[in-house]
Write an enzyme that holds these catalytic residues in place. Structure first.
Site, PDB file in Angstrom:
ATOM      1  CE  LYS A   1      -4.032  -2.059   2.349  1.00 17.89           C
ATOM      2  NZ  LYS A   1      -4.883  -2.001   3.577  1.00 17.89           N
TER       3      LYS A   1
ATOM      4  CE1 TYR B   1      -9.410  -2.513   0.221  1.00 14.09           C
ATOM      5  CE2 TYR B   1      -8.544  -0.410  -0.515  1.00 14.09           C
ATOM      6  CZ  TYR B   1      -8.356  -1.639   0.098  1.00 14.09           C
ATOM      7  OH  TYR B   1      -7.120  -1.990   0.590  1.00 14.09           O
TER       8      TYR B   1
ATOM      9  CG  HIS C   1      -5.591  -5.950  -0.262  1.00 12.04           C
ATOM     10  ND1 HIS C   1      -6.819  -5.873   0.366  1.00 12.04           N
ATOM     11  CD2 HIS C   1      -5.733  -6.871  -1.248  1.00 12.04           C
ATOM     12  CE1 HIS C   1      -7.670  -6.697  -0.238  1.00 12.04           C
ATOM     13  NE2 HIS C   1      -7.033  -7.318  -1.217  1.00 12.04           N
TER      14      HIS C   1
ATOM     15  CD  GLU D   1      -9.269  -8.738  -3.484  1.00  4.97           C
ATOM     16  OE1 GLU D   1      -8.090  -8.986  -3.143  1.00  4.97           O
ATOM     17  OE2 GLU D   1     -10.120  -8.278  -2.712  1.00  4.97           O
TER      18      GLU D   1
END
Ligand code: DAT
Ligand code: MG
Length: 146
Positions: free
Chosen positions: A15, A55, A121, A132
């Site tokens: 991130k 998200y 993540h 994803e």
């Protein structure tokens, strides 16, 4: 792609907080030392709209807007990782969401600074890791070199 391959792949994101702190190499070393193979990797800066889509599952939660702003606040590194039962195994290596509650020696325990700024993540095994992975990678961009 076979069902076995799908089970053995997961998505890791380093991130913006970790990228800013120059922790890409440190975190990747811990991941590969745990046995994962990197089969795809790219550095990207998500727009707010792309962050909202990634998200979407958290839409409506009180931290959603913060989360979207955070993930789109700077470059991130998306990695497709391969290992037997990769999603479950990666969550073990990454640790609990809140770094204070993450097991000793896990990535979030070592480097996370708050429940939001938790450096990585990792796809949840029950939340479609393949979906994803596809958010960041085309199948042609993944290289199975096992
Ligand atoms: P995880 O990333 O462990 O799968 P999650 O899916 O519950 O955790 O939440 C996604 C991200 O949202 C998480 O990595 C950090 C942020 N987040 C979760 N709970 C939060 C909270 N109470 N306050 C601030 N950010 C939070
Ligand atoms: Mg999650």
């Amino acid at each position: 792609m076979s069902i076995l391959t799908a089970m053995n792949r997961t998505l890791l994101i380093i991130k913006p907080d970790a990228v800013k702190r120059n922790l890409i190499g440190t975190i990747l070393k811990q991941i590969v030392d745990a046995g994962f193979r990197i089969v795809g990797m790219k550095m990207v800066w998500l727009t707010k709209e792309r962050g909202e889509t990634f998200y979407e599952i958290h839409k409506g939660k009180d931290f959603y807007n913060w989360l979207v702003d955070f993930i789109s606040s700077g470059p991130i590194v998306a990695c497709c990782l391969q290992f037997p039962n990769a999603p479950t195994k990666l969550r073990e290596v990454v640790g609990a969401t809140d770094p204070k509650k993450a097991a000793h020696g896990t990535v979030r325990n070592l480097y996370g600074t708050s429940v939001g700024e938790n450096v990585v993540h990792a796809s949840a095994p029950d939340e479609d890791p393949h979906h994803e992975i596809q958010f960041f990678f085309m199948e042609e961009e993944l290289f199975d070199h096992s």
